[in-house]
Design an enzyme around this catalytic site. Structure first.
Site, PDB file in Angstrom:
ATOM      1  N   CYS A   2       0.852  -1.201   0.000  1.00 49.90           N
ATOM      2  CA  CYS A   2       0.000   0.000   0.000  1.00 49.90           C
ATOM      3  C   CYS A   2       0.878   1.237   0.000  1.00 49.90           C
ATOM      4  CB  CYS A   2      -0.874   0.006   1.237  1.00 49.90           C
ATOM      5  SG  CYS A   2      -1.838  -1.492   1.413  1.00 49.90           S
ATOM      6  N   ARG A  27       2.071   1.310  -5.780  1.00 48.83           N
ATOM      7  CA  ARG A  27       2.251   0.331  -4.687  1.00 48.83           C
ATOM      8  C   ARG A  27       0.981  -0.437  -4.384  1.00 48.83           C
ATOM      9  NH1 ARG A  27       6.992   1.728  -1.743  1.00 48.83           N
ATOM     10  NH2 ARG A  27       6.337   0.320  -0.084  1.00 48.83           N
ATOM     11  N   TRP A  75      -3.622  -2.120  -1.569  1.00 53.99           N
ATOM     12  CA  TRP A  75      -3.610  -3.370  -2.329  1.00 53.99           C
ATOM     13  C   TRP A  75      -4.170  -4.406  -1.388  1.00 53.99           C
ATOM     14  CZ3 TRP A  75       0.167  -7.753  -2.474  1.00 53.99           C
ATOM     15  CH2 TRP A  75      -0.111  -8.631  -3.526  1.00 53.99           C
ATOM     16  N   ASN A 101      -0.293  -0.615   6.252  1.00 54.11           N
ATOM     17  CA  ASN A 101       0.259  -1.442   5.179  1.00 54.11           C
ATOM     18  C   ASN A 101       0.805  -2.692   5.837  1.00 54.11           C
ATOM     19  OD1 ASN A 101       1.488  -2.512   2.949  1.00 54.11           O
ATOM     20  ND2 ASN A 101       3.379  -1.362   3.291  1.00 54.11           N
ATOM     21  N   GLY A 102       0.441  -3.886   5.307  1.00 51.92           N
ATOM     22  CA  GLY A 102       0.959  -5.134   5.866  1.00 51.92           C
ATOM     23  C   GLY A 102      -0.192  -6.027   6.290  1.00 51.92           C
ATOM     24  N   GLU A 485      12.260 -14.854 -18.343  1.00 48.56           N
ATOM     25  CA  GLU A 485      11.897 -13.450 -18.136  1.00 48.56           C
ATOM     26  C   GLU A 485      10.973 -12.954 -19.240  1.00 48.56           C
ATOM     27  OE1 GLU A 485      11.970 -11.589 -15.755  1.00 48.56           O
ATOM     28  OE2 GLU A 485      11.678  -9.588 -16.563  1.00 48.56           O
ATOM     29  N   LYS A 489       7.215 -11.464 -18.497  1.00 46.14           N
ATOM     30  CA  LYS A 489       6.770 -10.147 -18.978  1.00 46.14           C
ATOM     31  C   LYS A 489       5.459 -10.265 -19.746  1.00 46.14           C
ATOM     32  CE  LYS A 489       9.382  -7.359 -17.140  1.00 46.14           C
ATOM     33  NZ  LYS A 489       9.384  -8.315 -16.045  1.00 46.14           N
ATOM     34  N   GLU A 492       2.522 -11.111 -17.320  1.00 43.04           N
ATOM     35  CA  GLU A 492       2.073 -10.091 -16.363  1.00 43.04           C
ATOM     36  C   GLU A 492       1.561  -8.832 -17.060  1.00 43.04           C
ATOM     37  OE1 GLU A 492       5.036  -8.484 -13.709  1.00 43.04           O
ATOM     38  OE2 GLU A 492       6.624  -8.727 -15.167  1.00 43.04           O
ATOM     39  N   HIS A 508      11.511 -33.063 -24.356  1.00 40.36           N
ATOM     40  CA  HIS A 508      11.117 -33.958 -23.251  1.00 40.36           C
ATOM     41  C   HIS A 508       9.688 -33.691 -22.805  1.00 40.36           C
ATOM     42  CE1 HIS A 508      15.217 -35.393 -22.988  1.00 40.36           C
ATOM     43  NE2 HIS A 508      15.631 -34.129 -23.043  1.00 40.36           N
ATOM     44  N   LYS A 611       3.531  -3.448  -7.168  1.00 42.29           N
ATOM     45  CA  LYS A 611       4.958  -3.290  -7.443  1.00 42.29           C
ATOM     46  C   LYS A 611       5.810  -3.992  -6.390  1.00 42.29           C
ATOM     47  CE  LYS A 611       8.616  -1.882  -9.485  1.00 42.29           C
ATOM     48  NZ  LYS A 611       9.020  -2.617 -10.707  1.00 42.29           N
TER      49      LYS A 611
END
Ligand code: AGP
Length: 616
Positions: A2, A27, A75, A101-102, A485, A489, A492, A508, A611
């Protein structure tokens, strides 16, 4: 994660808080709210959705003027993103507000006790329990908000940044932190609290770092920091070097585009000041003695997401240069597998935000096992470097877009510097060999710039592939983590199914995924490195092409041997094998960013993501 802003001073608290929340929205952004201490008492407003929803509500129903206040972007963890669950949360008197936050892990038990004692709750959040605890503690402390905060913090289990105001204490804002970020901005006749410095750097660059389990009280003219027990606490004051502009978009449509474009400078800046006049590496901030580094007999990298992919790349280089075995672990898995760690183990925690809870908890486990921990981090004063034995900061500057780009390249560079420093200290490499590799690294910003200048065809490619349902990414050696990576990308940003594979692994099983038209990105190793690896990857390309794949090959300039196997070629400048990820990743970043744009998605704040993930 947050965003939190607190203010006391001479300006309009609402203006300062809203401007800070705008900088922090990355955030967490599923609701937002403000609380002001006005002449008529506490005034609050909060709205689900993005910050603009709150701003529109405030325009419709303005709050009274105030010079003390706080704000929050959320968030969600406990309780969905609704108006009721948005912060701030208010106590029964309607005079005290708190933002958080948390995660308060023992909130259910606390809530039960509070409800039994007659407190009325209006939300599903863990935070509201704190509002009612503060209500009782404030009364017990005779109206001392800081003392109330200290008393409440000792009752809480979990991770939290808390900020509170009370209409009977209009002169102050009080905050507290445990396992979650909170930084103070020191102004003239005004002071600030925030989740990170980007919220107040347009007002002041003087920041005060808060430590674990500390309570801070800010007034117009004072900053007081204590432990939860009330003892005066040590603090570290530093100047924030980021300009306000650096946190803006700088003319780009999205922060992500700006940050992709900043990669040459970010890599160059990360190299700056780390080579002495004698050509030797000087990593003073490492704070690990040469003797300690000589004792290292194993390295474990712990990280998440993109930072983990950077660690995967670093493994190849560090093992090659130092002959020290390197394990790369997902931080969320590390401590549950009962890892073998001892004082000779060097744990490297890679984190852009420095607040990722999975990584923080993993490094704490490592330290309990007496390992030495080195953080590679992009955020000065954040929790992970503060709790490490040593830190090597990347100098990527603020990375606002949720999808990490410049931080990734600089994490690779920083990890390479650690590997070279180990090789230097332990004598695995001669000075001239290290100098040669440093020269290769210093050549990379210009080569990254050249890649950036040729990305238009890649942007067009995104449009032609926008209706595909699955995209595969292949690579060998350091190209394998590049494939991981590239897939991350695309997942997301464009919400598409994408998977990265070691090219040799395809036969395989995963090759069954390939059908006519399946786009397959392949990073082709330099033919000048280990030609056997190059030829094997070209064979892998033929295998998927034979099954109808649409092959998009990232290959170095001059390597014409791949032309017949390619449906689409992305050329990158020739460079040493270990440097190739710094170039091959860039087209994959651009492709994913463009795909999100073509699909009309939010490039900087993709759905479901934040983030910095500060919950486990
Ligand atoms: C990367 O694009 C993602 N946003 C995510 O995987 C991120 O890398 C991960 O959460 C780790 O974050 P950190 O580097 O701040 O610890």
């Amino acid at each position: 994660m947050c965003g939190i802003v607190g203010y006391v001073g001479e300006q309009s608290a609402l203006d300062v808080v809203i401007s800070g929340l705008r900088r922090l929205e990355y955030r967490g952004y599923d609701s937002a709210g403000v609380a002001l201490v006005t002449a008529d008492g506490l005034a609050t407003d909060k709205r689900a959705g993005k910050l603009i929803n709150l701003e529109e509500s405030l325009d419709r129903t303005p709050l009274p003027a105030a010079t003390t206040g706080m704000g929050h972007t959320r968030w969600a963890t406990h309780g969905g993103p609704t108006d009721r669950n948005a912060h701030p949360h208010v106590d029964c008197t309607g005079k005290l507000a708190v933002i958080h936050n948390g995660i308060i892990e023992n909130f259910s038990k606390l809530r039960l006790g509070l409800e039994t004692n007659g407190h009325d709750f209006s939300s599903e959040t863990d935070t509201e329990s704190v509002a009612h605890l503060l209500e009782d503690a404030y009364a017990a402390a005779g109206g001392n908000l800081a003392q109330a905060m200290r008393d409440v913090c000792k009752q809480l289990v979990g991770a939290f940044t808390l900020v509170a105001v009370h209409s009977d204490s209009p002169e102050c804002v009080v905050g507290a932190r445990r396992n979650s970020p909170l930084v103070v901005g020191r102004g003239v006749g005004e002071n600030f609290l925030a989740s990170d410095v980007s919220a107040f750097i347009s007002f002041t660059r003087n920041a005060v770092e808060l430590g674990q389990d500390q309570v801070v009280e800010i007034t117009r003219d004072g900053i007081s920091v204590t432990t939860f027990d009330g003892a005066p606490a040590e603090t570290n004051e530093y100047e924030v070097t980021w300009d306000a502009a650096a946190a803006e978009k700088g003319g780009f449509e999205h922060f992500m585009l700006k940050e992709i474009a900043e990669q040459p400078k970010a890599v160059a800046d990360t190299l700056l000041g780390r080579v002495g006049v004698d050509g030797k590496l000087t990593l003073d901030e490492m704070r690990l003695s040469d003797e300690e580094l000589r004792e290292v007999d194993k390295i474990i990298v712990i990280a998440c997401g993109t930072a983990y992919n950077a660690g995967m790349i670093a493994k190849y280089a560090i093992e090659h240069w130092t002959r020290i075995p390197v394990e790369v672990e997902l931080a969320s898995e590390f401590r549950y597998r009962d890892p073998i760690v001892d004082p000779q183990t060097l744990v490297i925690a890679i984190s852009q935000s420095g607040e990722t809870m999975d990584t923080l908890m993993a490094l704490r486990h490592a330290r309990e096992q007496r390992a030495r921990v080195l953080a590679i981090c992009n955020t000065n004063g954040s929790t992970i470097p503060r709790e490490s034995d040593a830190v090597l900061y990347t100098h990527a500057g603020p990375e606002i877009a949720v999808a990490s780009t410049k931080a990734f390249l600089t994490q690779i560079v920083a990890a390479y510097l650690v590997g070279l420093y180990l090789a230097q200290v332990r004598g695995n490499k001669y000075g001239d060999e290290i100098a040669a590799i440093l020269t290769d690294l210093r050549d990379m910003p210009e080569k990254i710039e050249r890649v950036l200048e040729t990305m238009e065809p890649v942007r067009k490619l995104a449009s032609t592939l926008k209706d595909k349902t699955s995209v595969l990414f292949l690579g060998r050696h350091v190209g394998f983590p590049v494939a991981l990576e590239g897939a991350l990308k695309l997942k997301e940003l464009a919400y598409m199914h994408a998977e990265g594979f070691a090219a040799g692994e395809l036969k395989h099983g995963p090759i069954a995924l390939v059908e006519a038209g399946t786009p397959v990105f392949v990073t082709i190793p330099s033919p000048r490195g280990r030609s056997v690896v190059h030829d094997k990857v070209v064979s892998n390309v033929e295998e998927v092409r034979a099954r109808g794949a649409y092959t998009i090959l990232i290959a170095e300039e001059g390597d014409e041997s791949i032309n017949s196997a390619a449906d689409f070629i992305i050329r990158i400048p020739a460079c040493p094998t270990l440097m190739q990820p710094l170039l091959a990743t860039v087209p994959l970043q651009v492709f994913a960013c463009e795909m999100a744009t073509v699909k009309g998605f939010d490039v900087d704040q993709p759905r479901n993501l934040a983030k910095s993930v500060t919950v486990e």
